[in-house]
Design a protein around this motif. Structure first.
Motif, short mmCIF file in Angstrom:
data_model
loop_
_atom_site.label_atom_id
_atom_site.label_comp_id
_atom_site.label_asym_id
_atom_site.label_seq_id
_atom_site.Cartn_x
_atom_site.Cartn_y
_atom_site.Cartn_z
N GLU A 107 109.07 69.53 6.93
CA GLU A 107 108.12 68.47 7.30
C GLU A 107 108.48 67.14 6.67
O GLU A 107 108.46 66.10 7.33
CB GLU A 107 106.71 68.89 6.87
CG GLU A 107 105.65 67.86 7.21
CD GLU A 107 104.30 68.18 6.58
OE1 GLU A 107 103.35 67.43 6.85
OE2 GLU A 107 104.21 69.16 5.81
N ARG A 108 108.85 67.15 5.37
CA ARG A 108 109.13 65.90 4.67
C ARG A 108 110.35 65.19 5.24
O ARG A 108 110.33 63.98 5.46
CB ARG A 108 109.35 66.13 3.18
CG ARG A 108 108.27 66.81 2.37
CD ARG A 108 106.83 66.51 2.76
NE ARG A 108 105.94 67.20 1.84
CZ ARG A 108 105.10 68.17 2.19
NH1 ARG A 108 105.02 68.56 3.43
NH2 ARG A 108 104.31 68.73 1.29
N VAL A 109 111.42 65.94 5.47
CA VAL A 109 112.64 65.32 5.98
C VAL A 109 112.41 64.76 7.38
O VAL A 109 112.85 63.65 7.69
CB VAL A 109 113.81 66.33 5.97
CG1 VAL A 109 115.02 65.74 6.71
CG2 VAL A 109 114.19 66.69 4.55
N GLN A 110 111.70 65.50 8.22
CA GLN A 110 111.43 65.00 9.56
C GLN A 110 110.58 63.73 9.51
O GLN A 110 110.85 62.75 10.20
CB GLN A 110 110.73 66.07 10.40
CG GLN A 110 110.49 65.61 11.84
CD GLN A 110 109.53 66.51 12.58
OE1 GLN A 110 108.49 66.89 12.06
NE2 GLN A 110 109.86 66.85 13.82
N THR A 111 109.54 63.75 8.67
CA THR A 111 108.64 62.60 8.58
C THR A 111 109.33 61.38 7.98
O THR A 111 109.18 60.25 8.46
CB THR A 111 107.40 62.96 7.72
OG1 THR A 111 106.74 64.07 8.31
CG2 THR A 111 106.44 61.78 7.63
N LEU A 112 110.12 61.63 6.94
CA LEU A 112 110.75 60.53 6.22
C LEU A 112 111.89 59.91 7.01
O LEU A 112 112.11 58.69 6.95
CB LEU A 112 111.26 61.05 4.86
CG LEU A 112 111.79 60.04 3.87
CD1 LEU A 112 110.70 59.05 3.47
CD2 LEU A 112 112.33 60.76 2.62
N GLY A 113 112.63 60.75 7.71
CA GLY A 113 113.78 60.23 8.44
C GLY A 113 114.95 59.89 7.55
O GLY A 113 115.89 59.22 7.98
N LYS A 114 114.91 60.35 6.31
CA LYS A 114 116.00 60.14 5.37
C LYS A 114 116.22 61.43 4.59
O LYS A 114 115.30 62.22 4.39
CB LYS A 114 115.68 59.01 4.38
CG LYS A 114 115.59 57.63 4.99
CD LYS A 114 115.39 56.57 3.92
CE LYS A 114 116.61 56.44 3.03
NZ LYS A 114 116.47 55.32 2.06
N GLY A 115 117.46 61.62 4.12
CA GLY A 115 117.76 62.81 3.35
C GLY A 115 117.94 64.03 4.23
O GLY A 115 117.69 63.99 5.44
N LYS A 116 118.40 65.11 3.62
CA LYS A 116 118.63 66.36 4.33
C LYS A 116 118.32 67.53 3.39
O LYS A 116 118.40 67.41 2.16
CB LYS A 116 120.08 66.48 4.80
CG LYS A 116 120.50 65.51 5.91
CD LYS A 116 119.95 65.93 7.26
CE LYS A 116 120.37 64.99 8.37
NZ LYS A 116 121.81 65.07 8.67
N ILE A 117 118.00 68.67 3.98
CA ILE A 117 117.91 69.91 3.22
C ILE A 117 119.34 70.40 3.00
O ILE A 117 120.09 70.59 3.96
CB ILE A 117 117.10 70.98 3.98
CG1 ILE A 117 115.68 70.49 4.26
CG2 ILE A 117 117.07 72.29 3.19
CD1 ILE A 117 114.89 71.39 5.19
#
Length: 281
Positions: free
Chosen positions: A77-87
């Motif tokens: 959820e966080r990565v999708q919402t933020l649009g930055k970074g990756k798992i």
């Protein structure tokens, strides 16, 4: 590679391999300068709904953090919402917790908690894990009632909530008052890294963390003392420890299973693509 890698813990107990990798010099051996910060910076007072994860999310976005572990669902959820970074992988431990009730509660099974508000930290690991446990017991999602509490243990002991989804050290503190465990909880975490953390740095982080896991396995009593250091000495001997599994790659099938689960329950507005959220290994 960033000059300094600043990371924010998700849980003092479950993220112990991260701290061990700093203390034992495993990150340093990889040529990494890692600054470790523990847990929610504002403590219990900061646990407004979703604060801890949103705080880390904003810090990553602002460039004040490079890495943070979070529950697997939250990572997506966080990565999708933020649009930055990756798992960049699944975290070092399989996290553990419990749904607990007071000793005088009439509740004896999860089905008794149908339509009964359960105290949780909103959209943290215990939130999602509690839903999985309730559904596995036959309670439909529409009849699972979760309620955010800044202090879940206080909400349980005061009678505000009939049950609470807890992790250590709260599980042991609840047990010390006579509270009963109704169900065990188990879930994985994901490691979110900013865009400045390149593939080579990610591999070095993983290697250092897995060395820390092996160190913890070989030092069981010290591990218990340190993982559960917030408990009294007698509580540490019976406290709930996370399972040390080591960092693992996040396979597309595992990712898709979690995405489908979240979509069916309305936790994601749109289904993210694996390549947009996970850095392939």
């Amino acid at each position: 590679m960033p000059r300094k890698i600043r990371l924010q813990s998700d849980s003092n107990a479950h993220d112990r391999p991260w701290r061990v990798a700093v203390e034992q010099g495993f990150f340093k051996d990889e040529g990494l300068d890692v600054e470790y910060n523990e847990d929610n910076p504002n403590g219990i007072a900061g646990r407004v709904e979703n604060f801890s994860e949103r705080w880390k999310e904003s810090q990553l976005q602002q460039g004040a953090l490079e890495v943070y572990p979070v529950c697997e669902w939250g990572a997506i959820e966080r990565v999708q919402t933020l649009g930055k970074g990756k798992i960049i992988g699944l975290d070092t431990t399989a996290r553990t917790g419990a749904i607990m009730v007071r000793k005088d509660s009439a509740v004896t099974s999860l089905t008794d908690l149908r339509n009964v508000p359960i105290a949780v930290t909103w959209h943290a690991g215990t939130f999602y894990a509690a839903i999985e446990a309730m559904e596995a017991a036959g309670v439909p999602f529409a009849e699972i009632k979760l309620e955010h509490a800044n202090d879940r243990l206080e909400a349980l002991l005061s009678g505000k909530n009939e049950a609470a989804a807890l992790m250590e050290p709260l599980v042991s503190r609840a047990a010390a008052t006579g509270c009963r465990q109704i169900a065990a909880l188990r879930w994985r975490g994901g490691i979110v890294a900013g865009d400045d953390v390149d593939d080579e740095t990610a591999r070095k982080l993983t290697h250092a963390l897995n060395r820390a896991v092996e160190w913890l396995r070989a030092n069981e009593q010290r591990s218990r003392d340190e993982l559960l250091r917030d408990l009294t000495p007698d509580q540490r001997q019976t406290g709930m420890l996370p399972e040390l599994v080591g960092v693992q790659s996040y396979a597309p099938a595992e990712f898709q299973e979690k995405v489908d689960w979240m979509m069916r329950r309305g936790f994601l507005e749109d289904a993210p693509d694996y390549k947009d959220v996970v850095r392939g290994t």
